[in-house]
Design a protein around this motif. Structure first.
Motif, PDB file in Angstrom:
ATOM      1  N   ARG A  22       0.829  -1.198   0.000  1.00 39.34           N
ATOM      2  CA  ARG A  22       0.000   0.000   0.000  1.00 39.34           C
ATOM      3  C   ARG A  22       0.871   1.258   0.000  1.00 39.34           C
ATOM      4  NH1 ARG A  22      -3.394  -0.569  -2.724  1.00 39.34           N
ATOM      5  NH2 ARG A  22      -4.445   1.328  -1.957  1.00 39.34           N
ATOM      6  N   LEU A  23       1.986   1.209   0.688  1.00 41.28           N
ATOM      7  CA  LEU A  23       2.891   2.358   0.664  1.00 41.28           C
ATOM      8  C   LEU A  23       3.507   2.542  -0.719  1.00 41.28           C
ATOM      9  CD1 LEU A  23       4.675   2.069   4.130  1.00 41.28           C
ATOM     10  CD2 LEU A  23       2.850   3.638   3.462  1.00 41.28           C
ATOM     11  N   ASP A  24       3.771   1.440  -1.396  1.00 40.94           N
ATOM     12  CA  ASP A  24       4.259   1.535  -2.785  1.00 40.94           C
ATOM     13  C   ASP A  24       3.199   2.194  -3.669  1.00 40.94           C
ATOM     14  OD1 ASP A  24       6.647   0.327  -2.103  1.00 40.94           O
ATOM     15  OD2 ASP A  24       6.017  -1.684  -2.774  1.00 40.94           O
ATOM     16  N   TRP A  25       1.943   1.807  -3.460  1.00 39.29           N
ATOM     17  CA  TRP A  25       0.852   2.435  -4.200  1.00 39.29           C
ATOM     18  C   TRP A  25       0.810   3.934  -3.927  1.00 39.29           C
ATOM     19  CZ3 TRP A  25      -3.195   5.177  -2.063  1.00 39.29           C
ATOM     20  CH2 TRP A  25      -4.189   5.588  -2.955  1.00 39.29           C
ATOM     21  N   ALA A  26       0.970   4.311  -2.652  1.00 36.53           N
ATOM     22  CA  ALA A  26       0.941   5.728  -2.293  1.00 36.53           C
ATOM     23  C   ALA A  26       2.098   6.490  -2.947  1.00 36.53           C
ATOM     24  CB  ALA A  26       1.003   5.882  -0.772  1.00 36.53           C
ATOM     25  N   LYS A  27       3.256   5.869  -2.979  1.00 37.51           N
ATOM     26  CA  LYS A  27       4.414   6.508  -3.614  1.00 37.51           C
ATOM     27  C   LYS A  27       4.144   6.759  -5.092  1.00 37.51           C
ATOM     28  CE  LYS A  27       8.737   7.888  -3.912  1.00 37.51           C
ATOM     29  NZ  LYS A  27       9.189   9.143  -3.283  1.00 37.51           N
ATOM     30  N   GLN A  28       3.564   5.781  -5.757  1.00 37.47           N
ATOM     31  CA  GLN A  28       3.252   5.923  -7.176  1.00 37.47           C
ATOM     32  C   GLN A  28       2.141   6.948  -7.409  1.00 37.47           C
ATOM     33  OE1 GLN A  28       2.305   2.009  -8.599  1.00 37.47           O
ATOM     34  NE2 GLN A  28       4.316   1.158  -8.054  1.00 37.47           N
ATOM     35  N   SER A  29       1.189   7.013  -6.476  1.00 41.02           N
ATOM     36  CA  SER A  29       0.020   7.882  -6.651  1.00 41.02           C
ATOM     37  C   SER A  29       0.294   9.332  -6.268  1.00 41.02           C
ATOM     38  CB  SER A  29      -1.150   7.359  -5.819  1.00 41.02           C
ATOM     39  OG  SER A  29      -1.507   6.048  -6.202  1.00 41.02           O
ATOM     40  N   PHE A  30       1.120   9.525  -5.238  1.00 41.67           N
ATOM     41  CA  PHE A  30       1.292  10.874  -4.692  1.00 41.67           C
ATOM     42  C   PHE A  30       2.700  11.440  -4.877  1.00 41.67           C
ATOM     43  CE2 PHE A  30      -1.791   8.803  -1.555  1.00 41.67           C
ATOM     44  CZ  PHE A  30      -2.908   9.142  -2.311  1.00 41.67           C
ATOM     45  N   GLY A  31       3.638  10.600  -5.285  1.00 41.78           N
ATOM     46  CA  GLY A  31       5.010  11.056  -5.485  1.00 41.78           C
ATOM     47  C   GLY A  31       5.638  11.546  -4.192  1.00 41.78           C
ATOM     48  N   ASP A  32       6.390  12.647  -4.286  1.00 40.84           N
ATOM     49  CA  ASP A  32       7.079  13.190  -3.112  1.00 40.84           C
ATOM     50  C   ASP A  32       6.271  14.264  -2.399  1.00 40.84           C
ATOM     51  OD1 ASP A  32       9.295  11.587  -3.642  1.00 40.84           O
ATOM     52  OD2 ASP A  32      10.161  13.070  -5.022  1.00 40.84           O
ATOM     53  N   LYS A  33       5.013  14.451  -2.822  1.00 43.22           N
ATOM     54  CA  LYS A  33       4.194  15.508  -2.228  1.00 43.22           C
ATOM     55  C   LYS A  33       3.560  15.097  -0.902  1.00 43.22           C
ATOM     56  CE  LYS A  33       3.094  17.565  -6.710  1.00 43.22           C
ATOM     57  NZ  LYS A  33       2.015  17.956  -7.648  1.00 43.22           N
ATOM     58  N   VAL A  34       3.582  13.809  -0.625  1.00 46.94           N
ATOM     59  CA  VAL A  34       2.959  13.284   0.592  1.00 46.94           C
ATOM     60  C   VAL A  34       3.966  12.411   1.327  1.00 46.94           C
ATOM     61  CG1 VAL A  34       1.117  11.800   1.489  1.00 46.94           C
ATOM     62  CG2 VAL A  34       0.653  13.330  -0.440  1.00 46.94           C
ATOM     63  N   GLN A  35       4.095  12.616   2.640  1.00 53.37           N
ATOM     64  CA  GLN A  35       5.015  11.806   3.438  1.00 53.37           C
ATOM     65  C   GLN A  35       4.405  10.425   3.702  1.00 53.37           C
ATOM     66  OE1 GLN A  35       7.220  13.726   6.715  1.00 53.37           O
ATOM     67  NE2 GLN A  35       6.029  15.582   6.264  1.00 53.37           N
TER      68      GLN A  35
END
Length: 385
Positions: free
Chosen positions: A42-55
């Motif tokens: 899920r964190l990988d999904w978040a990285k792909q979805s939000f990039g560096d804009k979200v911690q």
């Protein structure tokens, strides 16, 4: 107007939807600044979805220590809702939890105590309260238009779930993983609306079966009779094993009855109250004149986005919440009382013996199949629904 920095704990099915709403700018005056989940996928999904804009964080302690948000949405598994809400509120964050408020009322009561001592805005995702249909029924009841209540009936059997749904996650439909079945997973909205509109019952008598239709250990078929202080009675019928199912709410009073079914509200309105007709009528057979009224419904059913907007507005402007978090205990109280009635095969008064309920629940947790697969009673912060 400043923006509220929002963090989401648990980015499974619902948490990821909430995060996307925020990230895409669909919630005015709010921005997504952090997400937290113990599941690396899920964190990988978040990285792909939000990039560096979200911690990104993999545990709640680091998440809160970062001070990256002013407010927190919690969309984890049921047992963790009170635990994480308490942590969030104590860390000074406004908090919005997904339904249900928790699995057992003792934990939710502790959460509510913390919330009531806090100066933060605490809400719950009871998004069905945004429905103009249910708001109108509530108005008809509270205004006295329906008269003194006589009977409430909710048949909600359109929760059909095949075996493959339960097989998709080892924690699903287990006492240790989920804490309950159709009452705790599918029905929290209906139980909330039922008490929101009609009030809390004074006692319940419930009959339920566990694994009747599917290879699961929790309830999948429930029929419950309730009584209210003012003399009215009620019936709640629910299941995940019927197709096609029904979703029908009927509320009867001295001045007629209202029915919600197929997204329509019908008011069968008596020209004179039944009690007045009975008092004055002198014929042998007869009944009050009745008008079928199709009630027009106005307004947007804003659902999840509506609840989030309402929460943000309360944070920024001090407005009253449509769904205060402390009210999450009401529907759960009914659910817990239903379980306790079925487990003990007797009537259960409300308020009920919370210690006895937890004892009975713990017995089922200790023998849960999820335990044998390595599950924990407190399920970390994974929100992978």
């Amino acid at each position: 107007m400043k923006k509220v920095r929002i963090g989401v704990i648990g980015i499974g099915a619902m948490g990821s939807i909430h995060a996307k709403y925020l990230f895409d700018g669909r919630i005015p005056h709010a921005e997504l600044t952090a997400v937290c989940d113990s599941n690396t996928e899920r964190l990988d999904w978040a990285k792909q979805s939000f990039g560096d804009k979200v911690q990104l964080f993999d545990n709640s302690d680091l998440f809160f220590a970062s001070k990256s948000c002013d407010a927190v949405m919690i969309a984890t598994r049921h047992y963790d809702h009170p635990i994480l809400a308490i942590q969030s509120l104590k860390e000074g964050c406004h908090t919005l939890i997904e339904k249900p408020a928790g699995v057992y009322t003792k934990a939710v009561r502790e959460m509510n105590k913390v919330a009531q001592k806090s100066d933060k805005v605490f809400g719950i995702m009871y998004n069905q309260r945004t429905s103009p249909l249910y708001q109108k029924v509530k108005d008809l009841v509270e205004s006295g238009e329906l008269g003194k209540l006589k009977r409430t009936i909710w048949i909600i059997t359109d929760w059909y779930r095949p075996q493959s749904y339960y097989d998709a996650g080892e924690w699903r439909a287990t006492w240790r993983g989920e804490g309950g079945g159709v009452l705790l997973n599918q029905d929290p909205h209906q139980l909330d609306l039922w008490q929101w509109i009609c009030g809390m019952p004074k006692r319940v008598r419930s009959f339920m079966t566990f694994g009747k239709y599917r290879d699961i250990e929790v309830e999948d078929d429930v029929t419950t009779f309730v009584e209210y202080d003012h003399g009215a009675t009620g019936l709640f019928v629910t299941s995940t094993g019927e197709a096609p199912g029904t979703n029908r709410l009927e509320v009867s009073g001295d001045r007629g009855k209202v029915v919600i079914e197929n997204d329509k509200l019908t008011f069968w309105r008596l020209r004179v109250p039944e009690s007045e007709f009975n008092r004055e009528f002198r014929g042998g057979f007869g009944s009050p004149e009745c008008w079928k009224c199709e009630i027009p419904i106005h307004g947007e059913n804003a659902q999840h986005i509506g609840i989030i907007k309402d929460w943000i507005n309360a944070i920024l402007n001090g407005t009253e919440l449509l769904a205060p978090g402390v009210e999450g205990i009401n529907g759960l109280t009914i659910s817990n009382a239903m379980h306790l009635s079925a487990w003990t095969d007797r009537w259960v008064d409300i308020p009920f013996d919370e210690d006895l309920f937890y004892k009975k629940l713990k017995e089922r947790i200790d023998h849960s199949t999820f335990q044998k697969r390595g599950g924990n009673e407190t399920l970390d912060v994974s929100g992978t629904y």
